[in-house]
Motif scaffolding. Structure first.
Motif, mmCIF file in Angstrom:
data_model
loop_
_atom_site.group_PDB
_atom_site.id
_atom_site.type_symbol
_atom_site.label_atom_id
_atom_site.label_comp_id
_atom_site.label_asym_id
_atom_site.label_seq_id
_atom_site.Cartn_x
_atom_site.Cartn_y
_atom_site.Cartn_z
ATOM 1 N N VAL A 63 0.876 -1.164 0.000
ATOM 2 C CA VAL A 63 0.000 0.000 0.000
ATOM 3 C C VAL A 63 0.912 1.213 0.000
ATOM 4 C CG1 VAL A 63 -1.794 1.265 1.253
ATOM 5 C CG2 VAL A 63 -1.788 -1.245 1.268
ATOM 6 N N ARG A 64 0.645 2.123 -0.943
ATOM 7 C CA ARG A 64 1.542 3.266 -1.129
ATOM 8 C C ARG A 64 0.760 4.566 -1.293
ATOM 9 N NH1 ARG A 64 4.965 -0.088 -5.586
ATOM 10 N NH2 ARG A 64 6.576 -0.852 -4.199
ATOM 11 N N THR A 70 6.321 10.301 -6.949
ATOM 12 C CA THR A 70 7.003 9.542 -5.911
ATOM 13 C C THR A 70 6.036 8.597 -5.204
ATOM 14 O OG1 THR A 70 8.459 11.433 -5.519
ATOM 15 C CG2 THR A 70 8.405 9.747 -3.811
ATOM 16 N N GLU A 71 6.482 7.355 -4.997
ATOM 17 C CA GLU A 71 5.734 6.393 -4.193
ATOM 18 C C GLU A 71 6.308 6.394 -2.782
ATOM 19 O OE1 GLU A 71 4.666 2.812 -7.300
ATOM 20 O OE2 GLU A 71 6.569 2.736 -6.244
ATOM 21 N N THR A 72 5.428 6.422 -1.792
ATOM 22 C CA THR A 72 5.831 6.296 -0.394
ATOM 23 C C THR A 72 5.173 5.041 0.160
ATOM 24 O OG1 THR A 72 5.917 8.708 -0.173
ATOM 25 C CG2 THR A 72 5.859 7.413 1.867
ATOM 26 N N ASP A 73 5.978 4.052 0.555
ATOM 27 C CA ASP A 73 5.438 2.801 1.083
ATOM 28 C C ASP A 73 4.823 3.015 2.459
ATOM 29 O OD1 ASP A 73 6.295 1.497 -1.168
ATOM 30 O OD2 ASP A 73 8.006 0.518 -0.229
ATOM 31 N N LEU A 74 3.592 2.541 2.626
ATOM 32 C CA LEU A 74 2.902 2.610 3.909
ATOM 33 C C LEU A 74 2.783 1.237 4.558
ATOM 34 C CD1 LEU A 74 -0.048 4.960 2.839
ATOM 35 C CD2 LEU A 74 2.200 5.599 3.764
ATOM 36 N N LEU A 75 2.697 0.193 3.733
ATOM 37 C CA LEU A 75 2.502 -1.156 4.239
ATOM 38 C C LEU A 75 2.979 -2.151 3.192
ATOM 39 C CD1 LEU A 75 1.150 -3.272 6.184
ATOM 40 C CD2 LEU A 75 -0.959 -2.900 4.883
ATOM 41 N N THR A 76 3.727 -3.169 3.629
ATOM 42 C CA THR A 76 4.098 -4.294 2.772
ATOM 43 C C THR A 76 3.806 -5.562 3.544
ATOM 44 O OG1 THR A 76 5.857 -3.033 1.680
ATOM 45 C CG2 THR A 76 5.979 -5.431 1.517
ATOM 46 N N ILE A 77 2.981 -6.437 2.947
ATOM 47 C CA ILE A 77 2.655 -7.701 3.596
ATOM 48 C C ILE A 77 2.833 -8.836 2.586
ATOM 49 C CG2 ILE A 77 1.154 -7.010 5.494
ATOM 50 C CD1 ILE A 77 -1.209 -7.086 3.689
ATOM 51 N N GLN A 78 3.286 -9.967 3.097
ATOM 52 C CA GLN A 78 3.553 -11.124 2.245
ATOM 53 C C GLN A 78 2.765 -12.321 2.742
ATOM 54 O OE1 GLN A 78 7.715 -11.956 1.364
ATOM 55 N NE2 GLN A 78 7.315 -14.148 1.411
ATOM 56 N N SER A 79 2.188 -13.056 1.811
ATOM 57 C CA SER A 79 1.459 -14.272 2.177
ATOM 58 C C SER A 79 2.443 -15.367 2.547
ATOM 59 C CB SER A 79 0.586 -14.742 1.008
ATOM 60 O OG SER A 79 1.391 -15.306 -0.017
ATOM 61 N N SER A 80 1.924 -16.410 3.123
ATOM 62 C CA SER A 80 2.746 -17.600 3.304
ATOM 63 C C SER A 80 2.972 -18.217 1.930
ATOM 64 C CB SER A 80 2.047 -18.591 4.241
ATOM 65 O OG SER A 80 0.790 -18.936 3.708
ATOM 66 N N THR A 81 3.897 -19.142 1.841
ATOM 67 C CA THR A 81 4.172 -19.808 0.577
ATOM 68 C C THR A 81 3.046 -20.791 0.276
ATOM 69 O OG1 THR A 81 6.537 -19.549 0.890
ATOM 70 C CG2 THR A 81 5.829 -21.242 -0.664
ATOM 71 N N ILE A 82 2.551 -20.720 -0.953
ATOM 72 C CA ILE A 82 1.427 -21.540 -1.393
ATOM 73 C C ILE A 82 1.972 -22.644 -2.287
ATOM 74 C CG2 ILE A 82 -0.736 -21.536 -2.680
ATOM 75 C CD1 ILE A 82 -0.680 -18.402 -2.205
ATOM 76 N N GLY A 83 1.645 -23.887 -1.991
ATOM 77 C CA GLY A 83 2.061 -25.001 -2.830
ATOM 78 C C GLY A 83 1.027 -25.276 -3.913
ATOM 79 N N PHE A 84 1.493 -25.411 -5.135
ATOM 80 C CA PHE A 84 0.624 -25.738 -6.267
ATOM 81 C C PHE A 84 1.045 -27.085 -6.826
ATOM 82 C CE2 PHE A 84 0.178 -21.080 -6.385
ATOM 83 C CZ PHE A 84 -1.193 -20.953 -6.503
ATOM 84 N N PRO A 85 0.390 -28.170 -6.417
ATOM 85 C CA PRO A 85 0.738 -29.477 -6.967
ATOM 86 C C PRO A 85 0.253 -29.642 -8.409
ATOM 87 C CG PRO A 85 -1.103 -29.684 -5.486
ATOM 88 C CD PRO A 85 -0.645 -28.256 -5.394
ATOM 89 N N SER A 86 -0.708 -28.829 -8.831
ATOM 90 C CA SER A 86 -1.229 -28.883 -10.200
ATOM 91 C C SER A 86 -2.012 -27.594 -10.445
ATOM 92 C CB SER A 86 -2.120 -30.105 -10.388
ATOM 93 O OG SER A 86 -3.227 -30.020 -9.515
ATOM 94 N N THR A 87 -2.764 -27.564 -11.514
ATOM 95 C CA THR A 87 -3.534 -26.369 -11.854
ATOM 96 C C THR A 87 -4.658 -26.144 -10.844
ATOM 97 O OG1 THR A 87 -3.058 -26.711 -14.171
ATOM 98 C CG2 THR A 87 -4.936 -25.314 -13.664
#
Length: 161
Positions: A63-64, A70-87
């Motif tokens: 969120v910026r 100019t972009e000013t970062d207000l928030l950066t969030i990352q999901s957990s790693t998602i496993g994709f065994p197939s489509t």
């Protein structure tokens, strides 16, 4: 804000370490009155993958504040790693706290969605849709079903500036 959606966006990722597959900016209209943000922001979306086997991915939401130069970062969030065994299409829900930030007239709120992938076999295609109507999206190669194409974001505005 339902705003303008973006159509199905897809990227191909090859075997190797973490690679940024998608980088999409979503900007609201310029503010016509001063606004203040503060509190917890929530995001809900679906990330799709078309892969042979054994791939992983994660989403980063930023969120910026954007003033046109100019972009000013207000928030950066990352999901957990998602496993994709197939489509498949998998739901991702994220939340994070935005510090009190005042927007002047003419400034914009920018939300950036990044999709990163680690591919261990063949290639993988990641896709993401931001369709406000939440209808089926299909670009001829990939499709996301209805009720999985809307990105929901809840941004905390202060009522009294």
């Amino acid at each position: 804000n339902s705003g303008e959606g973006f159509c199905l966006t897809a990227a191909t990722v090859s075997v190797g370490g973490a690679q940024k597959a998608l980088d999409i900016d979503w900007d609201n209209s310029a503010f016509t009155t001063p606004r203040t943000l503060k509190g917890t922001a929530y995001f809900n979306l679906y990330l799709g993958a078309d892969c042979a086997a054994d791939s992983t991915a994660y989403i980063i939401v930023k969120v910026r504040k954007w003033d046109g130069a100019t972009e000013t970062d207000l928030l950066t969030i990352q999901s957990s790693t998602i496993g994709f065994p197939s489509t498949k299409d998998l739901q991702v829900s994220l939340s994070g706290d935005i510090p009190q930030t005042t927007f002047k007239v003419g400034e914009q709120l920018r939300i950036t969605f990044e999709a990163w992938a680690v591919i261990n076999f063949s290639t993988t295609h990641l896709y993401l849709s931001g369709q406000p109507a939440d209808t089926v999206e299909n670009n001829g190669s990939y499709a996301i079903a209805a009720a999985k194409t809307r990105i929901i974001s809840a941004i905390p505005y202060k009522i009294d500036n």
